[in-house]
Design an enzyme around this catalytic site. Sequence first.
Site, mmCIF file in Angstrom:
data_model
loop_
_atom_site.group_PDB
_atom_site.id
_atom_site.type_symbol
_atom_site.label_atom_id
_atom_site.label_comp_id
_atom_site.label_asym_id
_atom_site.label_seq_id
_atom_site.Cartn_x
_atom_site.Cartn_y
_atom_site.Cartn_z
ATOM 1 N N LYS A 1 2.932 -13.790 6.550
ATOM 2 C CA LYS A 1 3.259 -14.814 5.568
ATOM 3 C C LYS A 1 4.773 -15.010 5.545
ATOM 4 O O LYS A 1 5.405 -15.101 4.504
ATOM 5 C CB LYS A 1 2.734 -14.392 4.181
ATOM 6 C CG LYS A 1 2.757 -15.500 3.134
ATOM 7 C CD LYS A 1 1.885 -16.683 3.493
ATOM 8 C CE LYS A 1 1.962 -17.755 2.417
ATOM 9 N NZ LYS A 1 1.273 -19.003 2.817
ATOM 10 N N ASP B 1 -6.181 -6.170 5.461
ATOM 11 C CA ASP B 1 -7.299 -5.822 4.589
ATOM 12 C C ASP B 1 -8.164 -7.049 4.328
ATOM 13 O O ASP B 1 -9.390 -7.017 4.452
ATOM 14 C CB ASP B 1 -6.747 -5.263 3.271
ATOM 15 C CG ASP B 1 -7.769 -4.449 2.499
ATOM 16 O OD1 ASP B 1 -8.906 -4.290 2.978
ATOM 17 O OD2 ASP B 1 -7.426 -3.955 1.414
ATOM 18 N N TYR C 1 0.819 -1.215 0.000
ATOM 19 C CA TYR C 1 0.000 0.000 0.000
ATOM 20 C C TYR C 1 0.854 1.267 0.000
ATOM 21 O O TYR C 1 0.323 2.376 -0.079
ATOM 22 C CB TYR C 1 -0.949 0.007 1.195
ATOM 23 C CG TYR C 1 -2.096 -0.957 1.047
ATOM 24 C CD1 TYR C 1 -3.363 -0.519 0.685
ATOM 25 C CD2 TYR C 1 -1.911 -2.314 1.239
ATOM 26 C CE1 TYR C 1 -4.416 -1.403 0.534
ATOM 27 C CE2 TYR C 1 -2.953 -3.210 1.085
ATOM 28 C CZ TYR C 1 -4.202 -2.750 0.737
ATOM 29 O OH TYR C 1 -5.238 -3.630 0.583
ATOM 30 N N ASP D 1 -2.657 -17.411 5.622
ATOM 31 C CA ASP D 1 -3.703 -18.258 5.046
ATOM 32 C C ASP D 1 -4.359 -19.132 6.102
ATOM 33 O O ASP D 1 -5.551 -19.418 6.037
ATOM 34 C CB ASP D 1 -3.160 -19.112 3.894
ATOM 35 C CG ASP D 1 -1.797 -19.714 4.174
ATOM 36 O OD1 ASP D 1 -0.940 -19.013 4.700
ATOM 37 O OD2 ASP D 1 -1.591 -20.898 3.861
#
Length: 345
Positions: free
Chosen positions: A110, A235, A39, A211
């Site tokens: 992640k 998000d 972002y 995930d």
Amino acid sequence: MDLYQCVRPVKYYAGVPSPVKAPEKLNVVIFRENTEDIYAGIEFREGTPEAQKFIAFVNDDMLKGTKKKIRLDSGVGVKPISITGSKRLVRAAIQYALDNKRKTVTLVHKGNIQKFTEGAFREWGYEVASQEFRAQTVTERESWILGNVEANPKLTPEQNAALIEPGIEFAAKEFGEEVIAEVKSVLASIGESHGGGKWKTKILINDRIADSIFQQIILRPEDYSVLATTNLNGDYISDAAAAQVGGLGIAPGGNIGDGYAVFEATHGTAPKYADKDVINPGSVILSGVMLFDFLGWTEAARLIESSMEKTIAQKFVTYDFERGMQGATKAKTSEFASRMIENMG
């Protein structure tokens, strides 16, 4: 204004239609880093001189001598994750947990793939917990080590290491030595302050792969309380969590810095519905509740929130809820607001 905390509470209000069996089990507050990650907007369009220059630099300099290459017809972006941005976000999440008597703070990342950005976020998060909030926190691995000793006081560091890392005997010798050293370090540093069951009263700091957390909030929502996450992951997860408790129509948010704060609905704008008097105002109203709580006007905040709960319980709701509630009355936005005012009496 450097509003680096995107704070999104997700909780269930009785009667709201939900796609899951027990939506009331989900009650989390998501702290999404607001200024970094993809972002940051550092991107170069495919085919532009800027992209070609960037790709040439990476391929010919940074990746020279390796088999890795960026395809020449790529668009490219940069994903910055800093110590400063990560630590202040996690610091705010832990402080929130302390102030609001929340039991866990989960670092969402992640890092198994993006080791030096998302993985670093995880490492820096644990550093904040252990260095700045040592007396108030315990990490998940520390809790395993301390719990093993409580279950068996005669346990050796080697045996403890084997319990927290099953199959350690098949791993490289250096790895085994590292885990044994970790066990000894934990017992030496916090064995007295956190041992004897005292760690159970501390805020538990753990981490989950991004995930995996999508599964976890559905299968074991009660295990999670505060989530601290990088920008993109935050998000995704905030919208996915909101879906379990009624959708974005009832999902508030706040963007908070060290001197300023802006509160807004998480769903953004929907110009095609402007002036039609049909949209669920819950997200905007609950963002106002967050503002009042932020200002310390907790009496006003609870009055508004309880009025909304009562109005929903009366099945007097806007179309997005009405279509999923048996026996509900479809109300206009203004009618829902008027009923809320009546219910404040």
